[in-house]
Every structure is written in C-alpha cells, then in structure tokens.
Write a protein that holds these residues in place. Structure first.
Motif, PDB file in Angstrom:
ATOM      1  N   TRP A   1      39.895 -18.137-104.234  1.00 27.24           N
ATOM      2  CA  TRP A   1      39.289 -16.870-103.810  1.00 27.24           C
ATOM      3  C   TRP A   1      39.640 -16.667-102.346  1.00 27.24           C
ATOM      4  O   TRP A   1      39.382 -17.532-101.524  1.00 27.24           O
ATOM      5  CB  TRP A   1      37.774 -16.956-103.992  1.00 27.24           C
TER       6      TRP A   1
ATOM      7  N   PRO B   1      39.231 -13.929 -99.248  1.00 27.26           N
ATOM      8  CA  PRO B   1      38.678 -12.655 -98.758  1.00 27.26           C
ATOM      9  C   PRO B   1      39.536 -12.072 -97.651  1.00 27.26           C
ATOM     10  O   PRO B   1      40.272 -12.790 -96.992  1.00 27.26           O
ATOM     11  CB  PRO B   1      37.330 -13.102 -98.177  1.00 27.26           C
TER      12      PRO B   1
ATOM     13  N   TYR C   1      39.455 -11.087 -93.972  1.00 28.75           N
ATOM     14  CA  TYR C   1      38.567 -11.665 -92.963  1.00 28.75           C
ATOM     15  C   TYR C   1      38.859 -11.018 -91.631  1.00 28.75           C
ATOM     16  O   TYR C   1      39.765 -10.201 -91.518  1.00 28.75           O
ATOM     17  CB  TYR C   1      38.758 -13.188 -92.894  1.00 28.75           C
TER      18      TYR C   1
ATOM     19  N   THR D   1      37.393 -16.904 -84.167  1.00 35.05           N
ATOM     20  CA  THR D   1      37.936 -16.586 -85.483  1.00 35.05           C
ATOM     21  C   THR D   1      39.387 -17.055 -85.498  1.00 35.05           C
ATOM     22  O   THR D   1      40.079 -16.851 -84.502  1.00 35.05           O
ATOM     23  CB  THR D   1      37.906 -15.057 -85.714  1.00 35.05           C
TER      24      THR D   1
ATOM     25  N   LEU E   1      44.751 -12.045 -85.954  1.00 35.69           N
ATOM     26  CA  LEU E   1      43.970 -12.848 -86.894  1.00 35.69           C
ATOM     27  C   LEU E   1      44.759 -13.215 -88.139  1.00 35.69           C
ATOM     28  O   LEU E   1      44.255 -13.902 -89.019  1.00 35.69           O
ATOM     29  CB  LEU E   1      42.687 -12.104 -87.274  1.00 35.69           C
ATOM     30  N   LYS E   2      45.999 -12.773 -88.222  1.00 36.89           N
ATOM     31  CA  LYS E   2      46.831 -13.151 -89.369  1.00 36.89           C
ATOM     32  C   LYS E   2      46.983 -14.666 -89.412  1.00 36.89           C
ATOM     33  O   LYS E   2      47.036 -15.318 -88.376  1.00 36.89           O
ATOM     34  CB  LYS E   2      48.226 -12.554 -89.213  1.00 36.89           C
ATOM     35  N   SER E   3      47.124 -15.195 -90.609  1.00 34.93           N
ATOM     36  CA  SER E   3      47.367 -16.622 -90.754  1.00 34.93           C
ATOM     37  C   SER E   3      48.704 -16.951 -90.086  1.00 34.93           C
ATOM     38  O   SER E   3      49.605 -16.122 -90.069  1.00 34.93           O
ATOM     39  CB  SER E   3      47.432 -16.967 -92.248  1.00 34.93           C
TER      40      SER E   3
ATOM     41  N   ALA F   1      44.638 -19.805 -90.892  1.00 34.12           N
ATOM     42  CA  ALA F   1      43.557 -18.858 -91.157  1.00 34.12           C
ATOM     43  C   ALA F   1      43.232 -18.745 -92.647  1.00 34.12           C
ATOM     44  O   ALA F   1      42.070 -18.858 -93.047  1.00 34.12           O
ATOM     45  CB  ALA F   1      43.919 -17.483 -90.592  1.00 34.12           C
ATOM     46  N   VAL F   2      44.244 -18.551 -93.456  1.00 32.60           N
ATOM     47  CA  VAL F   2      43.974 -18.331 -94.881  1.00 32.60           C
ATOM     48  C   VAL F   2      43.408 -19.592 -95.537  1.00 32.60           C
ATOM     49  O   VAL F   2      42.487 -19.522 -96.345  1.00 32.60           O
ATOM     50  CB  VAL F   2      45.247 -17.819 -95.602  1.00 32.60           C
TER      51      VAL F   2
ATOM     52  N   GLN G   1      39.777 -19.733 -94.602  1.00 31.29           N
ATOM     53  CA  GLN G   1      38.917 -18.659 -95.108  1.00 31.29           C
ATOM     54  C   GLN G   1      38.796 -18.645 -96.627  1.00 31.29           C
ATOM     55  O   GLN G   1      37.836 -18.102 -97.166  1.00 31.29           O
ATOM     56  CB  GLN G   1      39.461 -17.301 -94.643  1.00 31.29           C
ATOM     57  N   MET G   2      39.788 -19.190 -97.329  1.00 32.01           N
ATOM     58  CA  MET G   2      39.752 -19.093 -98.800  1.00 32.01           C
ATOM     59  C   MET G   2      38.834 -20.175 -99.391  1.00 32.01           C
ATOM     60  O   MET G   2      38.406 -21.098 -98.697  1.00 32.01           O
ATOM     61  CB  MET G   2      41.165 -19.228 -99.376  1.00 32.01           C
TER      62      MET G   2
ATOM     63  N   LEU H   1      50.340 -23.188 -96.579  1.00 33.06           N
ATOM     64  CA  LEU H   1      50.399 -22.131 -97.597  1.00 33.06           C
ATOM     65  C   LEU H   1      51.805 -21.638 -97.912  1.00 33.06           C
ATOM     66  O   LEU H   1      52.065 -21.294 -99.065  1.00 33.06           O
ATOM     67  CB  LEU H   1      49.459 -20.993 -97.218  1.00 33.06           C
TER      68      LEU H   1
ATOM     69  N   VAL I   1      50.721 -15.155 -95.048  1.00 30.92           N
ATOM     70  CA  VAL I   1      51.403 -15.994 -96.044  1.00 30.92           C
ATOM     71  C   VAL I   1      52.632 -15.242 -96.569  1.00 30.92           C
ATOM     72  O   VAL I   1      52.528 -14.068 -96.926  1.00 30.92           O
ATOM     73  CB  VAL I   1      50.451 -16.322 -97.217  1.00 30.92           C
ATOM     74  N   PRO I   2      53.803 -15.898 -96.588  1.00 26.57           N
ATOM     75  CA  PRO I   2      55.002 -15.189 -97.045  1.00 26.57           C
ATOM     76  C   PRO I   2      54.883 -14.769 -98.509  1.00 26.57           C
ATOM     77  O   PRO I   2      54.363 -15.513 -99.331  1.00 26.57           O
ATOM     78  CB  PRO I   2      56.117 -16.222 -96.862  1.00 26.57           C
TER      79      PRO I   2
END
Lengths: 181, 357
Positions: free
Chosen positions: A34, A36, A38, B30, B116-118, B172-173, B176-177, B250, B335-336
């Motif tokens: 999952w 989101p 963010y 963040t 804020l991008k991964s 980041a991803v 957050q995931m 990722l 993420v690519p």
C-alpha cells in the motif's frame, strides 16, 4: 497481481479505503503493498493511494508505484487523470455525485457510476462514502468475498481504536455490495 | 508470529527497538518523521521515556547519539538528506572515536532542499564517507520492509562488532508504504562491551589516539575486515543473461517487473542486487563471472540525476574480469516506471544510449 488506484480529495477517505483492500489481501496471506501519496497534502487537496496484491500466495510484488492499474476508483473528477496509469481495458468506479455524466472516457474502459452520497445517507453514515464505493468495487470485481472484506475492515478499525463504528461501517460497505448486485 | 501491515518508517523504528535500541535523538523532517513520531510514544511504553529526545536541531541529535553510544547505549538517529548533511560533522567524529551507532536516512530526491520525491541521491554521501576524513559506515540498502526490519535488527550487532556507524539507506517511498512484516523478538547485546565511558574510568574508549601509523593501521585493519566479511548481494535470472541490471531499493523492485516482462518476450536479462552498498559486493561480481562470463553489459538503474552507484558497478565489473560496457539509467526523483526502464534497455540495444564506462 492486481493493481488498484483509489483517488479523490483529502478527507474523502481514499487512503483508508485502499488500506482496507491491503488489510483484506494481507489477512488472506497474499503479498500486499500500500503506497499513499505523501507530503504536504491537506483536506480538500489531492490524495491517492496505490494498492497492489498478489492473486495467489507467494506471488511477490515488484514496484509499489502506479504502473498499469486494473482498477481506478475516482471519488472526484481530477482523479480521472490517473487513467494515464491504467490498463486500456481497466475498470473505473466513479463517484456519480462528483463527476458529471457527460465525462468522456477513453475507449475500452469499463465505467461504473456509484452515487456514494445518496447510498451512504440511506444508511445514515455520510462519512462512509468511501466504504460504499469500496463495497461496490470488491463485489463487482470479485476481489474478495463479502465476509472477508467485512471482517478485515472491522479488525482494522478495532486495531485503530475505532471499533465502535463497525456496524455503521459494515452497513455502508453492504450498500456498496447491493449497488452492483 | 502473525505478519502485520506496517509503514516502512514505523517498522524500522520497531525493529530497532527489538534489536536493542535504547536511545534515540532526532529532529523531524519529511519523509522520515514517522520514525521519530512512533518512538516518541513507543519508547515511553517500554520504560524508556528519558531515552527519547526530540532535539533542538540535527547537530544536537547526532552529538547526543555519540554521547549515549559512548556510554554503552544502542543509539540511533533518523532523518532525510538535508538533515543528515547537518549531522556530517558528528558522523566523522563518531568514526574517529570508533563509536558505533545507527543512522536511518529516508532519502528525498535532490540537492539542497531537494523535493519530497523518493530518491537515492545520497549514495555518494552515505557510501564514500559524508563527513570529513577517511571513514566508512556500513550501509544497508533493503528493497522491502521485511528486509529493512531484518537489517535493522542486526544493525547494532554489526556496528559494535566492528565499532563503526551503520547507515540504513531507505527512501521516501520505502518509508511511507506499508507491507506485511514479521517482527523478531526483543533481544539484548550478547556480551557486555569491553569499552565505554561508565564513570568508573576502568574501561575507557579504547581507540588509538594521535595521528601516527598505529591509528592508521587500526583503521585499515577494521575496514579491511568489514570489506571481507560484509559482502552481500542477490542474483535474479543471471545464469544465461546477456544484460545484467544493477539496482538497490525500489528501483530493484521495478527491475524485477522489467525482468519478468522482458523474459516473457525472450530477452535474456537478469539482476545483481547489492544488499549492502558499503562495502560494495565486489565478490558478487566475481561470482557472477564464474556463473556467467558471457554478460554483454551492465545497466545501473538509480533514483538520482547523474548516476552514482554506476561508478562502483564499473569498478566491480572490471575487477571481476568483465570487459563490457556499463550503462546507466538515472531516472531522477520517484520510483522509475517499468516501461521507462524497458525503453532505456531498448535504447541500449539500438545503440542510442551510450555506455558510461
């Protein structure tokens, strides 16, 4: 693997809706991710989540990002922009209260319009619009059985200390099941 | 134990506690803040209220971590790229005094404030030192939340074994995931440390002082041991592969999708995924050369703008005896996309994308 995008305005419960799909799949022992949106999002701003789950145990998930979704759930009109990340023959579930009937979709897309506001009001749970939508998606796409989805949702809310609203939430989800039955 | 759906940042925090973490100092940013937020209520729950500190800034946090670790705590701090830049001085000092600690970097994309991008733009910083002087942290690069949990659980055992810092190369991803993970049981350090500041003056920090060769030799011996003993990687479909993707985190997950899609149309591709990026898995490339010396090229897929890990890929390929082109697809932030990686692969076959080395 199933890929689902649940999108809308912040406050429409799209992250929670996606989370219930993830919990249900995970409860069944399926690999689930999952993800989101963010960062500095706010009530009324754009919000979305991507859920991916394996359709049989052991089927691993690669990238967690939006790639080629099987299902797009659009709680508002801007969410339909995410069709860019959907399969050509994807299923789209649209909030009939927020998206005009005249909206033009790409060819091959299967559209289901659900009046989530009216249906949620019918069971006296206006905050359960996301759950009405979720019920319709789960039922029509055959993602899980009704029992599996209801149980996972109730368990999830209990863990978050919100079990008191379970019967109202189940009623909303069932409205969604009925809407596409 | 049943699996539980957890956010990467929360899972990392809980796994740290299970691995014996008993001190945290940090400053929110963040996309790493959930780690600090979770520990702020979880550590008091475990009777460690005074051992959680939201510090006044990042510099104070790393200095508190150094102090606590010197006194025998299993100390951690967490941040994202810009916050860790502020901690660089402390990281260098910790390395000089051989203070083991754990640093979680939930990376954003970009330079300066970035976005804020991964991202994986901090590869050079994390793997090549970061602060001033000669030192390395051991850098784990997990590609799912369970692996991050397992790495975090091991982190202090490794940090104390070699007396170095350990960095968790998250993004980041990944932070957050949510994924289902199994948490290991709580554990404590197996043997008391024979060094440290405990107020009695009996132990001491036990590192060579001064700037003579005894210090240099102590450092070299330590890092050479780590290079030998911490080689970790994973192969995917390499046996008959013409082209080998190299990716961590990722982008490596996206490459798994790429491999499945390309294999379905008969393209022979595989992946070598470093699980630890310092020390870089040179042994993995040597093993690959034994298994499949016919590789035609390497393709490093990275979430930054200019390619960073590709330098290590080229060196490792050369050292292993491969005399083949090394390409790079630095996808920028986020993420690519699987189809973007496939398009780059096609560009390589068509001679449009030239090798970097």
């Amino acid at each position: 693997m199933k890929e689902i995008i649940f999108a809308g305005f912040g406050g429409q419960g799209v992250l929670t809706g996606g989370l219930i799909i993830a919990y249900t799949a995970s409860n069944l022992g399926l690999e689930t991710v999952w993800l989101p949106s963010y960062g500095p999002t706010m009530r009324g701003g754009k919000a979305n989540c991507t859920v991916k789950f394996g359709e049989k145990p052991g089927e691993a998930i690669g990238s967690p990002s939006m790639e080629e979704a099987d299902i797009l759930i659009a709680m508002n009109e801007p969410s339909l922009d995410y069709l860019e990340f959907c399969k050509k023959d994807c299923a789209v579930f649209v909030n009939a209260n927020a998206v005009p009937e005249s909206h033009v979709y790409p060819e091959g897309v299967d559209v289901t319009r659900i009046d989530v506001v009216e249906l949620a009001n019918e069971v006296g749970n206006v905050k359960g619009q996301n759950l009405v939508m979720l019920g319709a998606v789960i039922k029509k796409m055959g993602l899980f059985s009704e029992k599996e989805a209801e149980e996972a949702m109730c368990k999830m809310f209990e863990e978050k200390g919100k079990g008191a609203f379970n019967s109202a939430n189940v009623a909303a989800m069932r409205k969604g099941f009925e809407a596409v039955s | 134990m049943a699996k539980e759906l957890l956010k990467g940042n929360v899972a990392a925090a809980e796994a740290a506690l299970r691995g014996g973490c008993d001190f945290f100092a940090g400053y929110p940013i963040t996309p790493s803040t959930e780690t600090l937020e979770y520990l702020s209520h979880r550590m008091p729950e475990l009777g460690m209220k005074e051992r959680f500190i939201q510090s006044e800034n990042e510099i104070a946090a790393i200095n508190m971590v150094m102090g606590a670790a010197s006194a025998g705590a299993r100390a951690m701090t967490a941040s994202s790229g810009p916050g860790i830049s502020l901690k660089a001085e402390g990281m260098s000092y910790a390395a000089h005094y051989s203070i083991p600690f754990v640093l979680l970097n939930v990376q954003r994309w970009g330079t300066g404030l970035g976005s804020l991008k991964s991202g994986q733009a901090d590869y050079f910083r994390e793997c090549k030192g970061g602060g001033h002087g000669d030192y390395h942290n051991i850098v784990y690069a997990p590609f799912n939340i369970q692996e991050m949990v397992d790495d975090m659980y091991e982190a202090w055992d490794v940090a104390e074994k070699y007396r170095v810092g350990v960095t968790m190369f998250s993004e980041a991803v990944l932070g957050q995931m949510m994924e289902a993970v199994e948490m290991p049981p709580f554990k404590k350090r197996e043997k008391e440390l024979d060094w440290g500041v405990d107020g009695t003056g009996t132990k001491g920090m036990k590192y060579p002082t001064g700037d003579g060769w005894d210090y240099v030799e102590f450092e070299l011996e330590k890092y050479n041991r780590i290079i030998d003993e911490m080689q970790r990687w994973e192969f995917y479909n390499v046996e008959d592969a013409d082209y080998i993707f190299t990716a961590v985190g990722l982008p490596a997950r996206a490459c798994l999708d790429v491999i499945a899609k390309l294999r379905a149309r008969g393209e022979k591709v595989g992946m070598l995924r470093p699980k630890i990026i310092w020390p870089f898995p040179f042994l993995g490339f040597e093993e690959l050369h034994r298994v499949n010396p016919h590789v035609k090229g390497f393709i490093s897929v990275e979430m930054n703008d200019m390619g960073q890990m590709v330098d290590d890929v080229a060196l490792a390929a050369k050292k292993a005896g491969f005399n083949v082109p090394v390409y790079c697809y630095p996808c920028g932030g986020g993420v690519p996309q699987v189809k973007a990686i496939i398009a780059k692969y096609q560009d390589i076959l068509d001679g449009v994308l030239k090798e970097k080395y």
